[in-house]
Motif scaffolding. Structure first.
Motif, PDB file in Angstrom:
ATOM      1  N   ASP A  49       1.086  -0.607  -0.055  1.00  0.00           N
ATOM      2  CA  ASP A  49       0.309  -0.045   0.013  1.00  0.00           C
ATOM      3  C   ASP A  49       0.814   1.053   0.493  1.00  0.00           C
ATOM      4  OD1 ASP A  49       0.707   1.166   3.089  1.00  0.00           O
ATOM      5  OD2 ASP A  49      -0.739  -0.512   3.766  1.00  0.00           O
ATOM      6  N   ALA A  50       0.229   2.369  -0.289  1.00  0.00           N
ATOM      7  CA  ALA A  50       1.001   3.554  -0.773  1.00  0.00           C
ATOM      8  C   ALA A  50       1.840   4.107   0.762  1.00  0.00           C
ATOM      9  CB  ALA A  50      -0.144   4.857  -0.353  1.00  0.00           C
ATOM     10  N   GLN A  51       1.883   3.832   2.221  1.00  0.00           N
ATOM     11  CA  GLN A  51       1.852   3.797   3.171  1.00  0.00           C
ATOM     12  C   GLN A  51       3.023   3.105   3.076  1.00  0.00           C
ATOM     13  OE1 GLN A  51      -0.811   3.454   6.292  1.00  0.00           O
ATOM     14  NE2 GLN A  51       1.460   4.482   8.430  1.00  0.00           N
ATOM     15  N   GLU A  52       3.311   2.129   3.369  1.00  0.00           N
ATOM     16  CA  GLU A  52       3.775   0.936   3.250  1.00  0.00           C
ATOM     17  C   GLU A  52       5.053   1.537   2.110  1.00  0.00           C
ATOM     18  OE1 GLU A  52       6.826  -1.888   4.844  1.00  0.00           O
ATOM     19  OE2 GLU A  52       5.176  -0.808   5.593  1.00  0.00           O
ATOM     20  N   LEU A  53       4.806   1.628   1.151  1.00  0.00           N
ATOM     21  CA  LEU A  53       5.768   1.679   0.083  1.00  0.00           C
ATOM     22  C   LEU A  53       6.613   3.348   0.294  1.00  0.00           C
ATOM     23  CD1 LEU A  53       3.717   2.231  -3.239  1.00  0.00           C
ATOM     24  CD2 LEU A  53       5.457   0.494  -2.769  1.00  0.00           C
TER      25      LEU A  53
ATOM     26  N   GLY B  74       2.772  -7.303 -12.554  1.00  0.00           N
ATOM     27  CA  GLY B  74       3.187  -8.567 -13.964  1.00  0.00           C
ATOM     28  C   GLY B  74       3.001  -8.264 -15.307  1.00  0.00           C
ATOM     29  N   PHE B  75       3.571  -9.042 -15.921  1.00  0.00           N
ATOM     30  CA  PHE B  75       3.743  -8.711 -17.490  1.00  0.00           C
ATOM     31  C   PHE B  75       3.044 -10.434 -17.766  1.00  0.00           C
ATOM     32  CE2 PHE B  75       6.211  -5.314 -15.364  1.00  0.00           C
ATOM     33  CZ  PHE B  75       6.315  -4.619 -16.049  1.00  0.00           C
ATOM     34  N   GLU B  76       2.516 -10.163 -19.225  1.00  0.00           N
ATOM     35  CA  GLU B  76       2.421 -11.240 -20.100  1.00  0.00           C
ATOM     36  C   GLU B  76       3.857 -11.617 -20.156  1.00  0.00           C
ATOM     37  OE1 GLU B  76       1.210 -10.323 -23.752  1.00  0.00           O
ATOM     38  OE2 GLU B  76      -1.010  -9.790 -22.805  1.00  0.00           O
ATOM     39  N   PRO B  77       4.165 -12.762 -20.659  1.00  0.00           N
ATOM     40  CA  PRO B  77       5.336 -13.468 -20.450  1.00  0.00           C
ATOM     41  C   PRO B  77       6.287 -12.884 -21.521  1.00  0.00           C
ATOM     42  CG  PRO B  77       3.606 -15.233 -20.528  1.00  0.00           C
ATOM     43  CD  PRO B  77       3.367 -13.795 -20.760  1.00  0.00           C
ATOM     44  N   GLU B  78       7.717 -12.765 -21.846  1.00  0.00           N
ATOM     45  CA  GLU B  78       8.479 -12.228 -22.672  1.00  0.00           C
ATOM     46  C   GLU B  78       8.235 -11.114 -23.310  1.00  0.00           C
ATOM     47  OE1 GLU B  78      10.538 -14.506 -22.064  1.00  0.00           O
ATOM     48  OE2 GLU B  78       9.075 -15.820 -21.082  1.00  0.00           O
ATOM     49  N   ARG B  79       7.286  -9.836 -22.799  1.00  0.00           N
ATOM     50  CA  ARG B  79       6.382  -9.016 -23.387  1.00  0.00           C
ATOM     51  C   ARG B  79       6.810  -7.683 -21.938  1.00  0.00           C
ATOM     52  NH1 ARG B  79       1.635 -10.643 -27.175  1.00  0.00           N
ATOM     53  NH2 ARG B  79       2.707 -12.406 -28.127  1.00  0.00           N
ATOM     54  N   ALA B  80       6.588  -6.806 -22.818  1.00  0.00           N
ATOM     55  CA  ALA B  80       6.189  -5.739 -22.339  1.00  0.00           C
ATOM     56  C   ALA B  80       4.907  -4.950 -21.128  1.00  0.00           C
ATOM     57  CB  ALA B  80       6.820  -4.781 -22.488  1.00  0.00           C
ATOM     58  N   THR B  81       3.609  -5.926 -22.034  1.00  0.00           N
ATOM     59  CA  THR B  81       2.868  -6.207 -21.740  1.00  0.00           C
ATOM     60  C   THR B  81       2.098  -5.807 -20.167  1.00  0.00           C
ATOM     61  OG1 THR B  81       1.851  -6.785 -23.883  1.00  0.00           O
ATOM     62  CG2 THR B  81       0.021  -6.274 -22.555  1.00  0.00           C
ATOM     63  N   LEU B  82       1.427  -4.901 -19.621  1.00  0.00           N
ATOM     64  CA  LEU B  82       0.939  -5.284 -18.135  1.00  0.00           C
ATOM     65  C   LEU B  82      -0.344  -6.227 -18.323  1.00  0.00           C
ATOM     66  CD1 LEU B  82       1.431  -2.166 -17.045  1.00  0.00           C
ATOM     67  CD2 LEU B  82       2.109  -3.895 -16.083  1.00  0.00           C
ATOM     68  N   LEU B  83      -0.273  -6.954 -17.174  1.00  0.00           N
ATOM     69  CA  LEU B  83      -1.503  -7.854 -17.210  1.00  0.00           C
ATOM     70  C   LEU B  83      -2.133  -7.308 -15.979  1.00  0.00           C
ATOM     71  CD1 LEU B  83       0.820 -10.862 -14.976  1.00  0.00           C
ATOM     72  CD2 LEU B  83      -0.185 -10.522 -18.052  1.00  0.00           C
ATOM     73  N   PRO B  84      -3.765  -7.459 -16.560  1.00  0.00           N
ATOM     74  CA  PRO B  84      -5.061  -6.468 -15.934  1.00  0.00           C
ATOM     75  C   PRO B  84      -4.638  -6.219 -14.080  1.00  0.00           C
ATOM     76  CG  PRO B  84      -5.887  -7.548 -17.259  1.00  0.00           C
ATOM     77  CD  PRO B  84      -4.196  -8.495 -17.198  1.00  0.00           C
ATOM     78  N   ASP B  85      -3.989  -8.015 -13.593  1.00  0.00           N
ATOM     79  CA  ASP B  85      -4.134  -7.280 -12.091  1.00  0.00           C
ATOM     80  C   ASP B  85      -2.826  -6.514 -11.174  1.00  0.00           C
ATOM     81  OD1 ASP B  85      -5.989  -9.455 -11.710  1.00  0.00           O
ATOM     82  OD2 ASP B  85      -5.052 -11.292 -11.673  1.00  0.00           O
ATOM     83  N   SER B  86      -2.050  -6.061 -12.445  1.00  0.00           N
ATOM     84  CA  SER B  86      -0.815  -5.220 -11.676  1.00  0.00           C
ATOM     85  C   SER B  86      -2.045  -3.585 -11.664  1.00  0.00           C
ATOM     86  CB  SER B  86      -0.361  -4.623 -13.004  1.00  0.00           C
ATOM     87  OG  SER B  86       0.075  -6.135 -13.421  1.00  0.00           O
ATOM     88  N   GLY B  87      -3.245  -3.644 -11.583  1.00  0.00           N
ATOM     89  CA  GLY B  87      -3.694  -2.103 -11.490  1.00  0.00           C
ATOM     90  C   GLY B  87      -4.147  -1.443  -9.935  1.00  0.00           C
ATOM     91  N   ALA B  88      -3.601  -2.378  -9.103  1.00  0.00           N
ATOM     92  CA  ALA B  88      -4.273  -2.147  -7.554  1.00  0.00           C
ATOM     93  C   ALA B  88      -2.176  -1.584  -7.251  1.00  0.00           C
ATOM     94  CB  ALA B  88      -4.370  -3.340  -6.842  1.00  0.00           C
ATOM     95  N   GLN B  89      -1.592  -1.938  -7.586  1.00  0.00           N
ATOM     96  CA  GLN B  89      -0.019  -1.823  -6.574  1.00  0.00           C
ATOM     97  C   GLN B  89      -0.065  -0.529  -8.217  1.00  0.00           C
ATOM     98  OE1 GLN B  89       2.102  -4.379  -4.381  1.00  0.00           O
ATOM     99  NE2 GLN B  89       2.056  -0.895  -5.121  1.00  0.00           N
ATOM    100  N   LEU B  90      -0.134  -0.479  -8.819  1.00  0.00           N
ATOM    101  CA  LEU B  90      -0.010   1.000  -9.905  1.00  0.00           C
ATOM    102  C   LEU B  90      -0.826   1.754  -8.667  1.00  0.00           C
ATOM    103  CD1 LEU B  90      -0.358  -0.031 -13.418  1.00  0.00           C
ATOM    104  CD2 LEU B  90       1.574   0.448 -12.417  1.00  0.00           C
ATOM    105  N   GLU B  91      -2.587   1.698  -8.341  1.00  0.00           N
ATOM    106  CA  GLU B  91      -2.994   2.803  -7.497  1.00  0.00           C
ATOM    107  C   GLU B  91      -2.669   2.798  -6.783  1.00  0.00           C
ATOM    108  OE1 GLU B  91      -7.413   3.026  -6.502  1.00  0.00           O
ATOM    109  OE2 GLU B  91      -6.584   1.529  -7.026  1.00  0.00           O
TER     110      GLU B  91
END
Length: 342
Positions: free
Chosen positions: A219-223, A239-256
């Motif tokens: 979370d933001a406080q721990e970051l 996370g990213f698709e294997p061998e690619r630079a495409t973000l996985l949808p479940d990465s959204g929470a950490q980006l937020e």
């Protein structure tokens, strides 16, 4: 009247032909950027990857019997349908090496990697007449067709001294299959790729089919605490698709959470650093890690309004590991994004 072709013109034409041949062969002395060997499986010495494709959630058939010619190009006499994360690789072997020598290497490599041999054959008498047609038959879905060079591997009936190996590995409920085909071939799309052995490898890993971020969200406080007290934050929930630079949808929470922390610390500027494991070519991994870091920066700018001047992407590939690269678990820890104050 027959035109008089002077020696200068002949010399120019020969030089032009030589330049074209060199241009065609350029790039065949190094791996395709981003390509890497299968996990736990090395390659024959000094071979080069010229074709590479990784796709998640794919279904394919691996042979358990010879190729049988039919009304079209043919089909396998017996096969097994498998599904999961599919990797296809095309290797060029050094010109001085024969097909059987390469086969012996891969036979030993499969055993060392823990694969049980499900099927093996040598020569057309065992593997089937024109067995290389499996590669060019679109119905089989195995060939790499990104370029004419890749399409013409094992082209026509030019493949000689073929062999096949099919292995299965089961561990802790996980299942992986590896299909290896090799033959001496003459790729007429490029003289640099012809008159030498080529090896096609298709691996299917059921355990890695569902790609997802590998860790919990920080979370933001721990970051804020980590960047202040420890000097960096290691992020496994991106996370990213294997061998690619495409973000996985479940990465959204950490980006937020990253965006919230940056918004609450308006004077903070950071490096977004991409890391990979050590599988494959270092230059390709450097490029992949940089592109992944850039993808995170772009997501923070476009989706969360973080000013771009506060974000600097960097990629260091496998040069700063936090675990061994000798195990799958260690390699998973080394594939990460880090947040570092600038």
């Amino acid at each position: 009247m027959r035109p008089n072709v002077g020696p200068k013109l002949v010399c120019f034409c020969l030089l032009l032909l030589a330049a074209v041949q060199v241009g065609l062969a350029r790039g065949l002395d190094r791996d395709l950027p981003g390509a890497r060997d299968p996990a736990d499986m090395g390659r024959f010495a000094e071979s080069v990857i010229i074709g590479y494709r990784v796709e998640d959630g794919q279904s394919t058939r691996v042979p358990l019997g010879p190729w049988v010619a039919g009304r079209s190009k043919g089909e396998w006499k017996k096969s097994l349908e498998v599904a999961g994360r599919r990797t296809r690789i095309l290797y060029l072997i050094p010109r001085t090496v024969g097909s059987r020598e390469v086969m012996e290497y891969y036979r030993d490599a499969l055993g060392r990697a823990g694969y049980e041999t499900l099927y093996a054959c040598v020569g057309e008498d065992e593997c089937g007449t024109s067995v290389a047609h499996f590669y060019s038959d679109a119905a089989q879905g195995k060939g790499l067709t990104d370029s004419y060079l890749l399409k013409r591997a094992f082209s026509g009936d030019s493949a000689k001294d073929p062999w096949m190996l099919v292995g299965e590995r089961r561990s802790d409920g996980a299942e992986a299959h590896l299909f290896v085909f090799g033959a001496y071939q003459d790729n007429y799309a490029d003289s640099g790729a012809g008159e030498r052995v080529a090896v096609f490898v298709e691996g299917v890993d059921a355990a890695r089919s569902a790609a997802a971020p590998a860790g919990d969200v920080i979370d933001a406080q721990e970051l804020a605490r980590l960047t202040t007290e420890e000097g960096h934050a290691v992020l496994y929930a991106i996370g990213f698709e294997p061998e690619r630079a495409t973000l996985l949808p479940d990465s959204g929470a950490q980006l937020e959470a990253m965006a919230r922390m940056l918004s609450e610390s308006p004077d903070l500027s950071v490096y977004i650093v991409g890391h990979t494991d050590n599988q494959g070519d270092l230059d390709g991994n450097l490029d992949l890690s940089r592109r992944r870091a850039t993808e995170v920066v772009q997501a923070l700018i476009l989706n969360y309004g973080i000013p771009g001047e506060r974000l600097t992407p960097r990629g260091v590939a496998s040069l700063a590991p936090v675990a061994t690269n000798a195990t799958p678990e260690g390699r998973a820890r080394n594939r990460r994004i880090e947040l570092v104050p600038r």
